[in-house]
Design an enzyme around this catalytic site. Structure first.
Site, PDB file in Angstrom:
ATOM      1  N   HIS A 293      -8.408  -0.972  -0.524  1.00 38.59           N
ATOM      2  CA  HIS A 293      -7.261  -2.141  -0.867  1.00 38.59           C
ATOM      3  C   HIS A 293      -8.123  -3.202  -1.381  1.00 38.59           C
ATOM      4  CE1 HIS A 293      -4.515  -0.585   2.497  1.00 38.59           C
ATOM      5  NE2 HIS A 293      -5.556   0.054   2.743  1.00 38.59           N
TER       6      HIS A 293
ATOM      7  N   CYS B 200       0.883  -1.276  -0.012  1.00 31.12           N
ATOM      8  CA  CYS B 200      -0.139   0.037   0.053  1.00 31.12           C
ATOM      9  C   CYS B 200       0.828   1.219   0.143  1.00 31.12           C
ATOM     10  CB  CYS B 200      -0.877   0.000   1.148  1.00 31.12           C
ATOM     11  SG  CYS B 200      -1.176  -1.696   2.104  1.00 31.12           S
TER      12      CYS B 200
ATOM     13  N   LYS C  38     -14.687  -3.971   5.688  1.00 32.42           N
ATOM     14  CA  LYS C  38     -14.140  -4.712   4.549  1.00 32.42           C
ATOM     15  C   LYS C  38     -15.274  -5.643   4.273  1.00 32.42           C
ATOM     16  CE  LYS C  38     -11.645  -8.212   7.791  1.00 32.42           C
ATOM     17  NZ  LYS C  38     -10.635  -8.973   7.919  1.00 32.42           N
TER      18      LYS C  38
ATOM     19  N   ASP D 159      -2.342  -7.506  -5.436  1.00 31.53           N
ATOM     20  CA  ASP D 159      -2.891  -6.359  -4.892  1.00 31.53           C
ATOM     21  C   ASP D 159      -3.416  -5.512  -5.698  1.00 31.53           C
ATOM     22  OD1 ASP D 159      -3.378  -5.141  -2.492  1.00 31.53           O
ATOM     23  OD2 ASP D 159      -1.084  -4.850  -1.888  1.00 31.53           O
TER      24      ASP D 159
ATOM     25  N   ARG E 102       6.376 -11.296   5.396  1.00 32.26           N
ATOM     26  CA  ARG E 102       5.780 -11.032   6.801  1.00 32.26           C
ATOM     27  C   ARG E 102       6.511 -12.360   7.688  1.00 32.26           C
ATOM     28  NH1 ARG E 102      -0.757 -10.003   5.373  1.00 32.26           N
ATOM     29  NH2 ARG E 102      -0.076  -8.219   3.692  1.00 32.26           N
TER      30      ARG E 102
ATOM     31  N   HIS F  22      -4.726  -0.853  -5.217  1.00 30.28           N
ATOM     32  CA  HIS F  22      -5.408   0.268  -4.382  1.00 30.28           C
ATOM     33  C   HIS F  22      -6.007   0.985  -5.307  1.00 30.28           C
ATOM     34  CE1 HIS F  22      -2.180  -1.898  -2.075  1.00 30.28           C
ATOM     35  NE2 HIS F  22      -2.997  -1.517  -1.079  1.00 30.28           N
TER      36      HIS F  22
HETATM   37 ZN   LIG Z   1      -2.929  -2.170   0.696  1.00 30.66          ZN
END
Ligand SMILES: [Zn+2]
Ligand SMILES: [Zn+2]
Length: 677
Positions: free
Chosen positions: A549, A368, A503, A417, A397, A419
């Protein structure tokens, strides 16, 4: 003598005035004896007070088994519990998700009963229900052997046949502690000491001669445990401390019926056959290399081919839906993660910083902030919005070593991903487009069924959520409207939103009925503010854009793992790394093999020739073991006729057809991305 009464509110709205001490079983019987027979326990819901969630974690903790319950929360009680106050009452039958837990916990008591009858020297720990069954911890010097487990299961059948009622009893605390201490029941002594207070009457359950410190609730009798199985035994240290005695934890599972239990074990067997780690090795799709570290995936050529197809498809779809593709680095200065807030709230999930000559850096756990920097690199006006940046971004991660699981839980993975930065009035359209996109992803890759959850905030818990009430309402309404416009049924889960916004989660249902959380569409008020993002509106003033997102595969690795298990490695023709295997019957047909191969490759197929000097049948078997969709066999007859003999996966020998005809047919299947083959 005047009889006192209590008012019992039933789910249909009826209110019954019954004498104090009436039991739920009596009420059930007065409604219908069939309902009474089908009821497992009863749920009492206080007439006043907030309906709070009952403790319901994945991992049963001692506290959740023994600690005092919240008097304002709904609670489950035995059918034989006397009712002493006005209350709402629900009779909990097999249909209720809580009912199976009661059956399983009762089965744990049956197991402990059997163990003490067979091995009286054994000391008892605790025996909760779990998501897949139950366990009971025992202390006994001699280990339980597989033969012992069989004996225990047989003895449990006797306990069930005896149909002993589960009786709820109360004993003064000092008396019960005295008894446990005298018998050397160190674990029970610990639990009673820890979870009851001086002066309490301690709650026990008795069936036959067996007595256990327990809060309940339980089935009416042992005979209601209709299908139960002992599965395994494993070691566990008392209180998780290796200086303490080693306990033996015996696991089992229980169901309402033998039929349900058989279905459960059949499904486990099927799931084991589909395990992506096993198939990944067998089909040579991917590996995890000890030397490189755990949770890091190596994509082998065949797995990489499938990934390429997935990624190409995804990029093309993004472009056709108005996204711009971007690429961003894998590391960034710690300063960036401070600005984004990851250093504060997400640091425990990140790889530790590395010191270079100019600054501290960290691997990225999310893409992001990078996309935000691209947005901010040039001024934006309302005419530029929405801006949609998509990237197949590698993120890292931190997961504790030992917690990794194949492709499903890893330390490095690729998010598909994106945005979206837009104006508030564009929210609904953008979210609708994301939902539609998510549906297309799932159906294209062969998942027919999915469940949708909308996670919202808890307005009473302001401390845990960033952003104004107005923003939360705007975003939540936006998501709701989008789901309603698409006609998608969804479940709202209050208090489950991320701290930065509500979300939508898509959970797909695989061929075994298992749920997998993959696609997600999330709102964010936090990052646009932290990065002071803006656009110039039609009014000439500066405004903050709204940020969404969204990831649809979620993680490419995880999605691939789910695909492997869903298809049991037999990928549809359009995804299969090798679509067609060629089997020349003997060496003299190698010339024709070259012709067939080049014709197929020219038509865009992925082909492998088995030119080894092996028997035809063993070549066919090898391709079949690799789950190759088509195997084409040819000898003199086929070479002469310009034909091939076709074996279709799952259908066997389909006879001989001209090569051109085969190519046209197979091309159609690939082009339509059919999941039938
Ligand atoms: Zn994101
Ligand atoms: Zn119990």
């Amino acid at each position: 003598m005047s009889t006192q009464t209590v008012a019992i509110h039933l789910p249909d709205g009826a209110i019954r005035e019954v004498p104090v001490g009436t039991t739920p079983l009596e009420i059930a019987n007065s409604i219908s004896p069939r309902l009474a027979a089908a009821s497992v326990v009863a749920r009492l819901i206080p007439l006043t007070g907030a309906a709070e969630k009952t403790a319901d974690g994945d991992e049963p903790t001692e506290a959740s088994m023994y600690a005092a319950e919240n008097a304002n929360a709904p609670r489950l009680v035995d059918l034989t519990t006397p009712l002493t106050a006005d209350t709402k009452l629900e009779l909990v039958t097999e249909k209720d998700p809580e009912a199976l837990k009661v059956v399983r916990h009762s089965a744990a008591h049956v197991m402990a009963t059997a163990v003490l009858e067979l091995f009286p020297e054994t000391k008892l720990g605790h025996g909760p229900s779990t998501d897949s069954g139950f366990f009971y911890d025992f202390y006994r010097e001699k280990p339980f052997t597989p033969e012992d487990l069989e004996k225990i299961e047989a003895k449990m059948a006797e306990v069930v046949a005896r149909n002993e009622p589960f009786l709820h009893e109360f004993v003064p605390r000092d008396k019960s502690l005295e008894a446990f201490e005298k018998d050397g029941d160190f674990m029970k002594t610990h639990f009673v000491t820890k979870f009851t207070a001086v002066g309490d009457d301690v709650s026990f359950y008795r069936n036959g001669k067996f007595v256990d410190f327990c809060r309940g609730p339980h089935l009416p009798s042992t005979g209601r445990v209709k299908a139960v199985k002992v599965t395994k035994v494993a070691g566990a240290y008392w209180l998780g401390d290796e200086k303490n005695p080693q306990l033996q934890r015996i696991y089992g599972t229980a169901f309402f019926s033998k039929k349900e239990m058989d279905a459960h074990f059949a499904q486990l067997e099927e799931a084991a056959k589909r395990d992506h780690r096993v198939l990944g090795k067998q089909l040579d799709l991917f590996s995890i290399q000890e030397l490189a570290g755990s949770g890091l995936i190596f994509w082998h050529p065949k797995g990489a081919m499938i990934r390429k197809i997935m990624e190409d498809w995804m990029r093309e779809e993004c472009i056709s839906r108005g996204y711009d593709l971007v690429y961003t680095p894998h590391v960034a200065r710690v300063n960036l993660w401070q600005t984004s807030g990851h250093e504060g709230f997400y640091a425990q999930n990140m790889f530790t910083p590395m010191e270079l000559d100019d600054a501290m850096y960290r691997m990225k756990p999310m893409n992001c902030p990078f996309h935000i920097l691209i947005y901010k690199n040039s001024p934006k006006s309302y005419r530029d919005l929405p801006v949609r940046y998509a990237e197949l971004g590698n993120v890292y991660r931190y997961e504790r070593s030992g917690t990794m699981h194949g492709l499903l839980r890893v330390r490095g993975f690729t998010q598909d991903d994106a945005h979206i930065f837009c104006m508030p009035e564009q929210i609904v359209d953008e979210v609708v487009a994301c939902i539609e996109f998510a549906k297309t992803v799932l159906t294209t890759f062969g998942f027919k069924e999915f469940k949708v959850e909308l996670s919202t905030w808890d307005p009473n818990d302001r401390a845990h959520y960033a952003g104004s009430d107005e923003n939360w309402q705007l975003a939540t309404k936006g998501l709701e409207h989008a789901l309603e416009r698409e006609g998608i049924p969804y479940k709202t889960i209050p208090g489950e939103a991320a701290f930065y916004g509500p979300k939508i989660d898509f959970k797909l249902v695989d061929v075994l009925g298992r749920l997998w959380q993959l696609s997600t569409v999330q709102f964010d008020f936090n990052l646009p503010a932290r990065f002071e993002m803006e656009y110039v509106g039609e009014d000439g003033a500066r405004h903050q854009p709204v940020m969404v997102h969204r990831a649809l595969f979620g993680s490419v690795e995880r999605f691939f793992g789910v695909l492997i298990e869903h298809y049991a490695g037999a990928f549809p023709l359009w995804l299969a790394p090798v679509q067609i295997g060629l089997v020349p019957i003997s060496e003299r047909h190698l010339g024709y093999a070259v012709k067939v191969e080049s014709a197929l490759k020219a038509a865009g197929f992925r082909v492998e020739v088995d030119a080894r000097n092996e028997k035809m049948n063993s070549k066919i078997r090898d391709f079949a073991n690799q789950k190759t969709p088509y195997i084409l066999v040819f000898g003199d007859k086929e070479a002469e006729a310009g034909a091939i003999s076709v074996r279709t996966r799952g259908k066997g020998d389909q006879g001989s057809i001209p090569l051109d005809e085969f190519i046209a047919k197979a091309k159609e299947i690939v082009d339509s991305k059919s999941i039938e083959l």
